[in-house]
Design a protein around this motif. Structure first.
Motif, mmCIF file in Angstrom:
data_model
loop_
_atom_site.group_PDB
_atom_site.id
_atom_site.type_symbol
_atom_site.label_atom_id
_atom_site.label_comp_id
_atom_site.label_asym_id
_atom_site.label_seq_id
_atom_site.Cartn_x
_atom_site.Cartn_y
_atom_site.Cartn_z
ATOM 1 N N ASP A 18 0.811 -1.227 0.000
ATOM 2 C CA ASP A 18 0.000 0.000 0.000
ATOM 3 C C ASP A 18 0.842 1.273 0.000
ATOM 4 O OD1 ASP A 18 -1.989 -1.787 0.138
ATOM 5 O OD2 ASP A 18 -2.577 -1.374 2.212
ATOM 6 N N GLY A 19 2.152 1.096 -0.031
ATOM 7 C CA GLY A 19 3.032 2.262 -0.066
ATOM 8 C C GLY A 19 3.044 3.058 1.230
ATOM 9 N N LYS A 20 2.602 2.426 2.331
ATOM 10 C CA LYS A 20 2.574 3.148 3.605
ATOM 11 C C LYS A 20 3.966 3.276 4.215
ATOM 12 C CE LYS A 20 -2.181 2.389 4.966
ATOM 13 N NZ LYS A 20 -3.062 1.289 5.388
ATOM 14 N N VAL A 21 4.819 2.325 3.910
ATOM 15 C CA VAL A 21 6.211 2.413 4.374
ATOM 16 C C VAL A 21 7.150 2.023 3.229
ATOM 17 C CG1 VAL A 21 5.693 1.840 6.803
ATOM 18 C CG2 VAL A 21 6.295 0.010 5.194
ATOM 19 N N ALA A 22 8.387 2.496 3.314
ATOM 20 C CA ALA A 22 9.374 2.149 2.275
ATOM 21 C C ALA A 22 9.878 0.725 2.479
ATOM 22 C CB ALA A 22 10.538 3.121 2.308
#
Lengths: 281, 337
Positions: A18-22
């Motif tokens: 979800d692209g919430k963290v790298a």
């Protein structure tokens, strides 16, 4: 793979997808038996390598220092306390870290010459295994999803009798490698006062008579800051029981200031307390 | 090579004999582990030991060593130190640590002789002790630096039953055996057979099948591989690997001034330290953690092999078992083998 590990993998995969963290900092299986090691999960597929067991010893918050990306991190109780202290010290941005908390199992170690695994001494002293900070809680079947508990105060007190027979002898074992500093999640200074090349507080190579100075200064710098994660002790090649020393000093901080490091993100650390107003100034 | 036999009970007497004429350094029990220390009798030593965290390289390259003192007004050297030439015996060095001495010799005793190291090498008599139970982290078999008899031994001891087979490797070793008929006697054919069987058993018990042929060449081509970036991520640059390593020899030099007198000393340093390669003015040819960790592996597995003709690892496994982040040199070798 345990239920916790399955869920851990799912959570990590989702955060990354979800692209919430790298990336997610966690533990993977190490290269030797009974050792889990830090790993950096960057793709959803990689998340299956995450493990969670009694050998997840290394302190991971160390890897948050200086990180620019928003990252996920898997933590034990002590690691959670380290993150709280790092946030208070403005080394970690609360908005840039997603704290994932599986139920802490404690760290088990074998002592040399024996195959029996026992709970690490610093774990026995732990005030609370539940992390004081959490964004995603992972529970296993046997445990209820308990709310983040407020860690207890005063339960981790060391007895006066605890610790080695002679600190003097323990300090003389020191080989001046500075691994205690390098491994500590709360040691974030880029230039350390105790690294002799930088200052003359202790000489560059620390002659034997300066070893107690070195260790006592470091201990004072850990006062009200050490979260008891045992990273220093695990790294120390001379096997000096450093956490015994820091626990003793933290007991004093707790007795005098009522402060336990890492358990409350809003509590002001004793070193930061405003100066009392002096009459007439 | 003639083989001799010495009873385990006589090995204490052998240490007593050695201690009569020189300083003896041997493994002793310390806490839950062992460490090499000065002993005054065989009773204090413990030859049934798992290898120590700190290697006996400290006998040759002390962790802190005073070099000399000088007058700061005229710069004249007053007192060149070093530990002198008083004889020393190192008893119980494991084959890996003993073999490491030959690697140090190439670097510090080759074209440019480090006089302090050289003096310590010459005055030290090494009684090596073969391993009977290698640890899971041991991989000396890969480099032929163990587990039976180390290349730096004057006398090698290998345990069989209630005694040791003793094999002298140098003239000093032969002489010592000859001088002590009360401790050593010639081994019987059966004892030599037992020794051979025991050696085979221990070697076979080590599973590590790493290959090192062509490793320096392959690594030379891999300098810019993304592997190093990935590997260095978990390294915390504590430098424990180099402090416990029997072949790491880098040191830093420091001066202490007291009145008109200055003392120059040196002590162990580590290339993992962010200041190790930083120069005056702030330029650093190895500015990142990746550069530094990579340098350590290249130094051991590529630069020293190319310059001095031997891989600078003896497979003692100390860095493997002591690295807090589990950076494992065996995996690095496996990657580029």
């Amino acid at each position: 793979m345990s239920e916790t590990e399955l869920k851990l993998g799912e959570v990590a995969a989702e955060l990354i997808r979800d692209g919430k963290v790298a990336y997610v900092i966690g533990y993977e299986k190490g290269s030797i038996a009974d050792r889990s090691r830090p790993c950096f999960v960057t793709t959803p597929q990689d998340s299956t390598k995450l493990v969670w067991n009694e050998h997840c010893a290394v302190s991971l918050p160390k890897y948050l220092i200086g990180t620019k990306d928003k990252v996920g991190i898997v933590v034990k109780g002590c690691d959670g306390r380290a993150i709280v202290e790092l946030i208070k010290d403005k080394q970690v941005d609360r908005d840039k870290v997603v704290v994932i908390t599986p139920p802490c199992l404690g760290v088990k170690q074998t002592t040399q010459g024996s195959s029996e695994e026992i709970l690490a001494r610093y774990c026995e002293r732990c005030p609370e295994r539940t992390s004081p900070i959490s964004d995603i809680q992972i529970t296993d079947g046997s445990r209820k999803a308990d709310a983040v508990q407020k860690p207890k105060r005063g339960t981790g007190s060391t007895k006066r009798s605890e610790g080695p027979a002679s600190w003097k002898e323990e300090f003389q074992k020191c080989i001046r490698c500075l691994a205690c500093i390098k491994s500590c999640p709360l040691c974030y200074c880029t230039e350390c006062e105790l690294d002799g090349s930088m200052s003359s507080l202790v000489s560059k190579l620390r002659i034997p008579s300066e070893l107690p100075t070195f260790h006592l200064v470091r201990a004072m710098h850990m006062a009200g800051r050490c979260v008891g994660c045992g990273a220093c002790e695990a790294a120390c090649p001379a096997d000096i029981p450093l956490t015994d020393l820091y626990a003793r000093i933290n007991d004093e901080v707790e007795r005098i200031f009522g402060y336990v490091p890492g358990i409350d993100i809003n509590e002001v650390a004793p070193v930061e307390l405003p100066r009392p107003k002096v009459e007439g100034t | 090579m003639t083989s001799y036999y010495i009873e385990k009970s006589s090995s204490k007497r052998m240490i007593d004999e050695l201690a009569r004429k020189q300083k003896v350094i041997a493994p002793t029990k310390e806490g839950s582990g062992f460490s090499f220390k000065v002993v005054s009798s065989g009773e204090e030593a413990c030859l049934e030991f798992t290898n120590t965290t700190i290697s006996p390289k400290s006998v040759f390259l002390p962790q802190l060593e005073e070099l000399f003192t000088y007058d700061i007004k005229n710069g004249r050297v007053k007192d060149a130190k070093g530990d002198g030439d008083e004889p020393v015996a190192l008893v119980g060095a494991r084959p890996c640590d003993s073999s490491a001495l030959l690697i140090l010799d190439r670097v510090m005793g080759g074209k440019y002789v480090d006089s302090y190291f050289d003096q310590n090498r010459k005055r030290t008599f090494v009684v090596g002790l073969s391993c009977s139970k290698p640890e899971p982290t041991c991989f000396c078999n890969v480099f032929n630096t163990g587990p039976i008899e180390g290349a730096g031994d004057d006398i090698s001891l290998t345990g069989i039953g209630n005694g040791y087979i003793a094999r002298p490797r140098t003239d000093r070793g032969k002489e010592f055996i000859k001088e002590h008929p009360d401790c050593f006697r010639e081994a019987t054919k059966r004892e030599v057979e037992l020794f051979e069987r025991e050696s085979d058993r221990v070697i076979e018990s080590m599973g590590n099948q790493l290959k090192t042929e062509g490793l320096p060449e392959r690594m030379a081509k891999a300098f810019d591989d993304p592997y190093w970036q990935e590997l260095s991520r978990r390294c915390i640059e504590c430098g424990v690997c180099s402090f416990v390593c029997p072949t790491c020899y880098c040191f830093e030099v420091t001066e202490e001034i007291n009145g008109n007198e200055a003392k120059r000393s040196r002590g162990w340093d580590t290339c993992l330290s962010c200041r190790f390669s930083r120069m005056a003015g702030g330029l650093d040819p190895r500015p990142t953690k990746q550069d530094r960790l990579k340098h350590r592996f290249y130094h051991k597995l590529q630069y020293i092999p190319v310059t001095f003709g031997a891989i600078s690892c003896v497979g003692c496994g100390r860095c493997v078992s002591r690295c807090p982040s589990n950076v494992d040199i065996r995996e690095v070798i496996a990657k580029w083998q």
